[in-house]
Design an enzyme around this catalytic site. Sequence first.
Site, short mmCIF file in Angstrom:
data_model
loop_
_atom_site.label_atom_id
_atom_site.label_comp_id
_atom_site.label_asym_id
_atom_site.label_seq_id
_atom_site.Cartn_x
_atom_site.Cartn_y
_atom_site.Cartn_z
N GLU A 60 -3.36 -5.40 3.27
CA GLU A 60 -2.83 -6.53 2.47
C GLU A 60 -1.60 -7.01 3.22
O GLU A 60 -0.56 -6.36 3.19
CB GLU A 60 -2.46 -6.05 1.06
CG GLU A 60 -3.63 -5.58 0.24
CD GLU A 60 -4.35 -6.70 -0.49
OE1 GLU A 60 -3.76 -7.79 -0.66
OE2 GLU A 60 -5.50 -6.50 -0.89
N CYS A 101 4.65 -12.02 -0.70
CA CYS A 101 3.62 -12.49 0.25
C CYS A 101 2.93 -13.76 -0.20
O CYS A 101 2.54 -14.57 0.63
CB CYS A 101 2.59 -11.38 0.42
SG CYS A 101 1.97 -10.75 -1.17
P1 NAD Z 1 6.51 -4.03 7.33
O1 NAD Z 1 5.15 -4.29 7.87
O2 NAD Z 1 7.66 -4.07 8.25
O3 NAD Z 1 6.55 -2.58 6.64
C1 NAD Z 1 5.62 -2.18 5.64
C2 NAD Z 1 5.54 -0.66 5.63
O4 NAD Z 1 4.97 -0.22 6.86
C3 NAD Z 1 6.89 0.04 5.51
O5 NAD Z 1 6.74 1.18 4.69
C4 NAD Z 1 7.18 0.44 6.95
O6 NAD Z 1 8.05 1.53 7.06
C5 NAD Z 1 5.79 0.79 7.44
N1 NAD Z 1 5.61 0.73 8.90
C6 NAD Z 1 6.31 0.01 9.80
N2 NAD Z 1 5.80 0.18 11.04
C7 NAD Z 1 4.75 1.01 10.91
C8 NAD Z 1 3.80 1.55 11.84
N3 NAD Z 1 3.84 1.26 13.12
N4 NAD Z 1 2.83 2.37 11.35
C9 NAD Z 1 2.76 2.66 10.04
N5 NAD Z 1 3.63 2.17 9.11
C10 NAD Z 1 4.61 1.36 9.54
O7 NAD Z 1 6.69 -5.04 6.12
P2 NAD Z 1 7.98 -5.26 5.20
O8 NAD Z 1 9.01 -6.06 5.91
O9 NAD Z 1 8.41 -3.95 4.61
O10 NAD Z 1 7.34 -6.12 4.00
C11 NAD Z 1 7.22 -7.50 4.04
C12 NAD Z 1 5.84 -7.91 4.52
O11 NAD Z 1 4.84 -7.37 3.63
C13 NAD Z 1 5.62 -9.41 4.49
O12 NAD Z 1 4.91 -9.78 5.64
C14 NAD Z 1 4.78 -9.61 3.24
O13 NAD Z 1 4.01 -10.80 3.25
C15 NAD Z 1 3.93 -8.39 3.26
N6 NAD Z 1 3.36 -8.14 1.92
C16 NAD Z 1 2.04 -8.39 1.70
C17 NAD Z 1 1.51 -8.21 0.42
C18 NAD Z 1 0.07 -8.53 0.11
O14 NAD Z 1 -0.37 -8.24 -1.01
N7 NAD Z 1 -0.70 -9.12 1.01
C19 NAD Z 1 2.34 -7.78 -0.62
C20 NAD Z 1 3.68 -7.54 -0.33
C21 NAD Z 1 4.19 -7.71 0.94
#
Ligand code: NAD
Length: 476
Positions: free
Chosen positions: A248, A282
């Site tokens: 997602e 998002c």
């Molecule tokens: P992010 O991708 O930076 O981090 C998300 C999670 O992934 C965190 O827990 C982070 O620590 C972890 N992570 C980071 N690098 C990783 C790796 N290499 N391997 C495994 N895990 C890793 O996102 P963010 O800044 O925390 O959140 C915002 C983003 O999330 C925006 O792009 C938003 O659109 C998206 N989002 C999507 C939805 C949806 O339903 N589609 C909902 C909420 C947020």
Amino acid sequence: MSKPARHYINGEWLGDGSLGESINPANDAVLGHYHKGSAGLTEQAARVARATFFGSTWAHSPRVRAQALFEFADQLEAAKQELAALIVAENGKLFAEAMGEMMGSISETRYYAGLARTIRGSMQEVMPGQMSLFHREAAGVAGIIVPWNAPVTLLIRSLTPAMAAGCTCVIKPAEQTSLVHAKVMECLDACPSLPKGVVNSVNEDGSVVGEAIVASAHVDVISFTGSSATGKRIMAGAAPTLKRVGLELGGKAPAIVFPDADMDLAVKELTHGALMMAGQICVAAARFLVHEAALPAFQERIKAAFEAVRVGPGQDPQSQMGAMIDRANVSRVTQLIEQAGDEGEMVLRGAALNQGAFLTPTLFRIDDLSSRLVQDELFGPIVSIERFSDEAEAVTKANATAYGLAGSVFTKDLNRALRISRAVRSGTIWVNSHIRLFAEGETGGFGQSGLGRLHGPEGLYDFLETKHIYMEQGQI
Ligand code: NAD
């Protein structure tokens, strides 16, 4: 200050690892601490989850799973005031948004508690005496990785269908909201019907734990919510062990406004739809696509509405938009505002407040589809206004980014609303509204917004396998 947030493995709280700080984005104060996990601790959690999957009756006991989920919902309900206040303090959003997050999470937990008892396969007599049973069974260990922007809802949206399906789990919360996450884990720990080892959780402040979950041979399925960039890394990381991945990811939701729309409604819905959680959601309305005949009036009215939004601390009932997650994100969006001034025409220029991670809303006019401002997810209170002259152009522009998570259309002509809804390549389309999310309605992305669906009956699919059992009558 409460005790540091710990890891939760096999029903035990572990205080391993150095401490990271959790910051209140509204006042920069240190709110608390959390223990940072490691790859080794993650592997330990994954082994426990695997041993519990094979060594307990959890995967074969839908009534126990339903009972555990109902108990979990009751625990969340009992803790909702405390959790909502903690979400405000740790994430910066409004109290009403935090309470909405809690109510949605409780509702969703009860929804999947009910669905746990409905998972059925099927049977077919393929030829006389040849029987095929199609059994839906739990996929194994689910690795769940969540972001900070809705730390309870986004966890519940993956965890409760995983539990309902019979999976055991390893969770990695976002570092920014570790305290909220630990409180949710306490709610789970208080459920008498939940066997130890079904749900495990490891904190961290980088990507070591997330990467270890994705790489682990003990994890069968990944359910990830976060940015598209991280989603791509996760898919690549899951390739060597050929894991199933549910993603997602990011979005760039267009809101298409026709001249026959109810303008009061459109302005109200889109002010909320763009600025909810300071635009850090998002599905936030990120592009206002407006018919040229409606553009001058819409622009004037949405500008006035954005200008009137009171930005302030989430616990103040007078605030209409809370803080961003941290000052680094305020700086990032402030640079985007400069770029928008250079590349487009500034309609309303946002500014950072003196204290905390607060930023007032920005609106800019632009018609260059190739601009990064139009193509990229900006993830803050900043929205483009773009012009179109007919339905075909509206659809072309709506589909012009790599994302396809959500969008909306505003018109009184419901035939047109349906045509546009079918033509826009997106997992969700709202008609005359923007942002309605609930347990019954699947969400997910087209294109670079993701793979698979969460919420609704399809939310179970990521966590189930179909097994074909074949029998011939003469051989029984
Ligand atoms: P992010 O991708 O930076 O981090 C998300 C999670 O992934 C965190 O827990 C982070 O620590 C972890 N992570 C980071 N690098 C990783 C790796 N290499 N391997 C495994 N895990 C890793 O996102 P963010 O800044 O925390 O959140 C915002 C983003 O999330 C925006 O792009 C938003 O659109 C998206 N989002 C999507 C939805 C949806 O339903 N589609 C909902 C909420 C947020």
